[in-house]
Design a protein around this motif. Structure first.
Motif, short mmCIF file in Angstrom:
data_model
loop_
_atom_site.label_atom_id
_atom_site.label_comp_id
_atom_site.label_asym_id
_atom_site.label_seq_id
_atom_site.Cartn_x
_atom_site.Cartn_y
_atom_site.Cartn_z
N GLY A 308 0.79 -1.23 0.00
CA GLY A 308 0.00 0.00 0.00
C GLY A 308 0.81 1.27 0.00
N VAL A 309 2.13 1.15 0.11
CA VAL A 309 2.99 2.33 0.21
C VAL A 309 3.12 3.05 -1.13
CG1 VAL A 309 5.32 3.13 0.72
CG2 VAL A 309 4.26 1.35 2.14
N LEU A 310 3.37 2.29 -2.18
CA LEU A 310 3.53 2.90 -3.50
C LEU A 310 2.25 3.57 -3.95
CD1 LEU A 310 5.62 0.06 -5.20
CD2 LEU A 310 6.46 2.16 -4.13
N LEU A 311 1.11 2.94 -3.66
CA LEU A 311 -0.18 3.56 -3.98
C LEU A 311 -0.33 4.89 -3.24
CD1 LEU A 311 -2.57 0.47 -3.72
CD2 LEU A 311 -1.95 1.66 -5.81
N ALA A 312 0.01 4.90 -1.95
CA ALA A 312 -0.14 6.10 -1.15
C ALA A 312 0.79 7.22 -1.61
CB ALA A 312 0.10 5.77 0.33
N PHE A 313 2.06 6.89 -1.78
CA PHE A 313 3.03 7.91 -2.19
C PHE A 313 2.67 8.50 -3.56
CE2 PHE A 313 6.91 6.46 0.51
CZ PHE A 313 6.33 7.05 1.62
N ALA A 314 2.32 7.63 -4.51
CA ALA A 314 2.00 8.11 -5.85
C ALA A 314 0.73 8.94 -5.88
CB ALA A 314 1.89 6.93 -6.82
N SER A 315 -0.18 8.70 -4.93
CA SER A 315 -1.45 9.43 -4.92
C SER A 315 -1.26 10.92 -4.62
CB SER A 315 -2.41 8.82 -3.91
OG SER A 315 -2.01 9.09 -2.58
N TYR A 316 -0.10 11.30 -4.10
CA TYR A 316 0.19 12.70 -3.80
C TYR A 316 0.97 13.38 -4.92
CZ TYR A 316 -1.21 11.29 0.90
OH TYR A 316 -1.92 10.79 1.98
N ASN A 317 1.16 12.67 -6.03
CA ASN A 317 1.88 13.23 -7.19
C ASN A 317 0.96 14.09 -8.05
OD1 ASN A 317 4.54 12.36 -6.93
ND2 ASN A 317 4.13 10.38 -7.90
N PRO A 318 1.51 15.02 -8.82
CA PRO A 318 0.72 15.66 -9.87
C PRO A 318 0.22 14.62 -10.86
CG PRO A 318 2.77 16.86 -9.50
CD PRO A 318 2.87 15.57 -8.73
N PHE A 319 -0.92 14.88 -11.46
CA PHE A 319 -1.56 13.88 -12.31
C PHE A 319 -0.70 13.48 -13.50
CE2 PHE A 319 -4.54 12.70 -15.77
CZ PHE A 319 -5.11 11.59 -15.16
N HIS A 320 0.05 14.42 -14.06
CA HIS A 320 0.84 14.13 -15.26
C HIS A 320 2.30 13.83 -14.95
CE1 HIS A 320 -2.47 14.97 -17.93
NE2 HIS A 320 -2.65 16.15 -17.37
N ASN A 321 2.62 13.51 -13.71
CA ASN A 321 3.98 13.13 -13.35
C ASN A 321 4.38 11.85 -14.09
OD1 ASN A 321 6.43 12.98 -11.56
ND2 ASN A 321 5.40 11.10 -10.93
N ASN A 322 5.64 11.79 -14.53
CA ASN A 322 6.11 10.63 -15.29
C ASN A 322 6.46 9.49 -14.33
OD1 ASN A 322 7.27 8.79 -17.03
ND2 ASN A 322 8.45 10.31 -18.15
N CYS A 323 5.45 8.73 -13.92
CA CYS A 323 5.67 7.63 -12.97
C CYS A 323 6.41 6.47 -13.62
CB CYS A 323 4.34 7.16 -12.39
SG CYS A 323 3.13 6.62 -13.61
N TYR A 324 6.38 6.37 -14.95
CA TYR A 324 7.13 5.33 -15.66
C TYR A 324 8.63 5.50 -15.43
CZ TYR A 324 9.22 2.91 -19.68
OH TYR A 324 10.00 2.12 -20.48
N LYS A 325 9.09 6.73 -15.60
CA LYS A 325 10.51 7.02 -15.37
C LYS A 325 10.86 6.82 -13.90
CE LYS A 325 13.89 10.74 -15.98
NZ LYS A 325 14.08 12.15 -16.45
N ASP A 326 9.96 7.25 -13.02
CA ASP A 326 10.19 7.09 -11.58
C ASP A 326 10.37 5.62 -11.22
OD1 ASP A 326 9.88 9.81 -11.41
OD2 ASP A 326 7.83 9.72 -10.63
N ALA A 327 9.53 4.76 -11.80
CA ALA A 327 9.60 3.33 -11.49
C ALA A 327 10.94 2.74 -11.91
CB ALA A 327 8.46 2.58 -12.18
N LEU A 328 11.41 3.11 -13.10
CA LEU A 328 12.68 2.58 -13.59
C LEU A 328 13.85 3.08 -12.76
CD1 LEU A 328 12.21 2.81 -17.48
CD2 LEU A 328 11.85 0.85 -15.98
N VAL A 329 13.84 4.37 -12.41
CA VAL A 329 14.96 4.96 -11.67
C VAL A 329 15.04 4.39 -10.26
CG1 VAL A 329 15.84 7.11 -10.66
CG2 VAL A 329 15.03 7.08 -13.02
N THR A 330 13.92 4.41 -9.53
CA THR A 330 13.96 3.99 -8.13
C THR A 330 14.20 2.49 -7.99
OG1 THR A 330 11.52 3.89 -8.19
CG2 THR A 330 12.53 5.87 -7.29
#
Length: 609
Positions: A308-330
């Motif tokens: 549930g952590v990734l869901l919670a953290f990502a829910s506070y992101n701007p809607f158009h944030n590049n979560c694809y890049k975030d996933a690969l980097v982290t």
């Protein structure tokens, strides 16, 4: 009071549809309706900076398991040969799950409970199960940090207390061995002063015969844990605005310490022996099933989807944030950190083998906390400037643990606050205080003389099989019920491009098989749980599985409850509960929530009733 309007954060009221989607909306292609709550309630909180989010995710993924579990599993499974199945499991299993959870959280902007109303309502029990699992983890995980704090406070001495055999807790078997005293011989009956300090002074496990008689609570550890939870509370009580600043220290300091310890370890006599043992490949191991099971389990628990952590953290992101890049980097940072930690640990193990004139395999026989609190602590005690290295090492252990605790509890807090916003939205501080108190009370059993046995029980049974099963159902619900096409369209709406066929195949087929493989391995090869000289009896295994089932039982229980309380025929009810509910006020969290659109003749792309 909802209306269509231009979003103040820069989210347009219309979004381009994914290729191939057409509709018969009036005046052109269908548009995406963005619903905004215009009441006077507080809007959804967001990260102050993008780097706050990245550091929080890295801090969550990089935890104590990267330091002790990965190096141990790596050398146990053929050294360098283990890297091949590890990378394959990461590419086809771990990273796709990581990416999926970030995308889900960012699109629906909800915690792990309320998000299921927008995906597949009948699976809402998954969210409750995740919260219970997170509580179980908080019951034992923070106790390990309390041990580290005890070591840290004990390090402020000219002579480290675990470096001598003249203390009140030492026995006749205590043997201090160092390069400066070659007259002392090491044999199978020898016990290092570091081991006696850990078992007889910190844990006092010798005063408990087992789980059937835990003994009283250690007041020293109780105070240490109270301090840990106090730090946790004041770091997360105000939300991601405060925790996002704290992780600037807790997520970056461990890397500084790791580099310092790596340089120091590389200069120790015999360090090369440990590195060779760590990386020397045994390719025959690839023909065994153990190496593939361990690789799958390690990458899963290391990246941490399903809590549930990734869901919670990502829910506070701007809607158009590049979560694809975030996933690969982290996820890449996490895997590289595990690899780096192996060098930090095994240079020291090589040094210990050289000092005792033994093989590395005899020194590196301990896994888990013992690797840090006994082997590494003893090595530090024999180094020049031992006090300095002890302080920074145990400070690093605490920082690694704090990040994961921040994240785990934030996952629960976000889930509950999103589920009950009318009651708790303006009472976050009080709710967090209550949650911390529950976690502290739940951890008291781990602070007893037999508390280490409880920690091991929770670690082996309470979280592993349950969370893997929960994530398996999560993938099935998203890919098969919510639909791969719909999910990919959501990603396109956020990022401007759709996931490639690789990600679609992983989410639809490979990830479920990956998770089933881990579940089957748990069932086929149940672990023989042993700690020190205590072999866990059969009744403790039953107890452990009961604890694990107590969280997972939320999933079928909620399904049954929802089917019985929803009016209509069973088949129609089941069909409706398997579809996302859209357009309802209660599904719209504070902030801006895009509602998926479908080809329809209604204006503005809203599906016709």
């Amino acid at each position: 009071n909802f209306q269509e309007k231009e979003v103040s954060n820069g989210y347009p009221a219309t979004s381009p549809q994914s290729p191939g989607e057409t509709g018969a909306g009036i005046g052109g292609p269908p548009r995406t309706l963005v619903v905004q709550q215009t009441s006077l309630e507080h809007p959804r909180e967001t990260w102050s900076k993008k780097i706050d989010f990245l550091l929080s995710v890295v801090g969550y993924a990089v935890d104590l398991g990267n330091v002790w579990r990965f190096p141990y599993i790596c050398y146990q499974n053929g050294g360098g040969a283990f890297l091949l199945p590890y990378l394959l499991m990461a590419v086809f299993g771990g990273v796709p799950l990581f990416y999926m959870e970030l995308a889900l959280g960012q699109f629906h902007r909800s915690g792990c409970i309320s998000i299921w109303r927008q995906i597949c309502p009948i699976f809402k029990g998954i969210g409750f199960a995740i919260c219970i699992i997170a509580l179980y983890i908080a019951f034992y995980y923070n106790t390990i940090m309390a041990w580290a704090l005890y070591y840290l406070l004990s390090s402020f001495n000219a002579t480290l207390p675990w470096s001598t055999c003249t203390n009140a807790w030492n026995t006749a078997s205590c043997t201090r061995y160092s390069f400066t005293d070659r007259n002392v011989s090491w044999n199978n009956a020898s016990i290092s002063p570091a081991e006696e300090f850990y078992t007889r002074q910190v844990l006092q496990v010798h005063l408990s015969p087992g789980l059937h008689q835990l003994g009283p609570v250690s007041w020293q550890l109780a105070l240490c844990l109270l301090f840990i939870f106090t730090v946790v509370y004041f770091s997360i009580w105000k939300g991601v605005k405060t925790s996002g600043k704290v992780v600037w220290v807790t997520a970056t300091l461990p890397y500084v310490v790791l580099l310092v310890l790596l340089v120091r370890g590389a200069t120790l006599p015999g360090a090369w022996r440990g590195v060779v043992y760590y990386l020397k490949p045994d390719w025959t191991k690839l023909l065994t099933t153990t190496i593939w099971i361990d690789a799958a389990a390690q990458i899963f628990f290391s990246l941490g989807p399903g809590f549930g952590v990734l869901l919670a953290f990502a829910s506070y992101n701007p809607f158009h944030n590049n979560c694809y890049k975030d996933a690969l980097v982290t996820s890449s940072i996490n895997c590289l950190t595990s690899f780096l930690s192996g060098f930090v640990i095994f240079t020291v193990l090589g040094y210990m083998a050289e000092m005792r004139n033994l093989g590395v395999e005899h020194v590196a026989k301990d896994a888990g906390p013992s690797l840090l609190f006994i082997i590494y602590a003893e090595a530090i005690a024999n180094m020049p400037a031992a006090t300095f290295f002890a302080i920074i090492f145990f400070l690093m252990i605490i920082m690694l643990g704090l990040d994961s605790t921040f994240a785990g509890l934030e996952g629960v807090i976000t889930a509950v606050l999103d589920e009950f916003p009318q009651v708790l939205a303006k009472r976050r501080e009080w709710f967090v205080l209550g949650l911390i108190c529950v976690c502290y009370l739940g951890a008291l059993s781990t602070l007893t003389y037999g508390g280490a046995f409880v920690v091991k029980l929770f670690e082996e049974y309470a979280t592993g099989p349950a969370v893997i099963t929960v994530v398996f159902l999560e993938v099935i619900a998203v890919s098969w019920f919510y639909g791969n096409h719909r999910f990919c369209r959501d990603v396109h709406m956020m990022l401007g491009f759709s996931p490639s066929w690789f990600w679609k195949v992983c989410w639809m087929a490979i990830c479920p098989c990956f998770l089933l493989f881990i579940i089957a391995s748990f069932l086929a090869f149940p672990p023989e749980v042993r700690l020190f000289n205590y072999l866990y009896p059969t009744w403790t295994t039953v107890l452990g599985y009961c604890i694990g089932v107590s969280s997972f039982i939320c999933v079928p229980s909620y399904m049954l409850y929802h089917l019985l309380t929803t009016p209509g025929t069973s088949w129609l009810t089941l069909s409706n509960l398997s579809k996302p509910s859209t357009g309802h006020v209660e599904d719209v969290q504070q902030g801006h929530v895009p509602i998926p659109t479908f080809p329809a003749a209604a204006p503005l792309g809203i599906p016709a009733p």
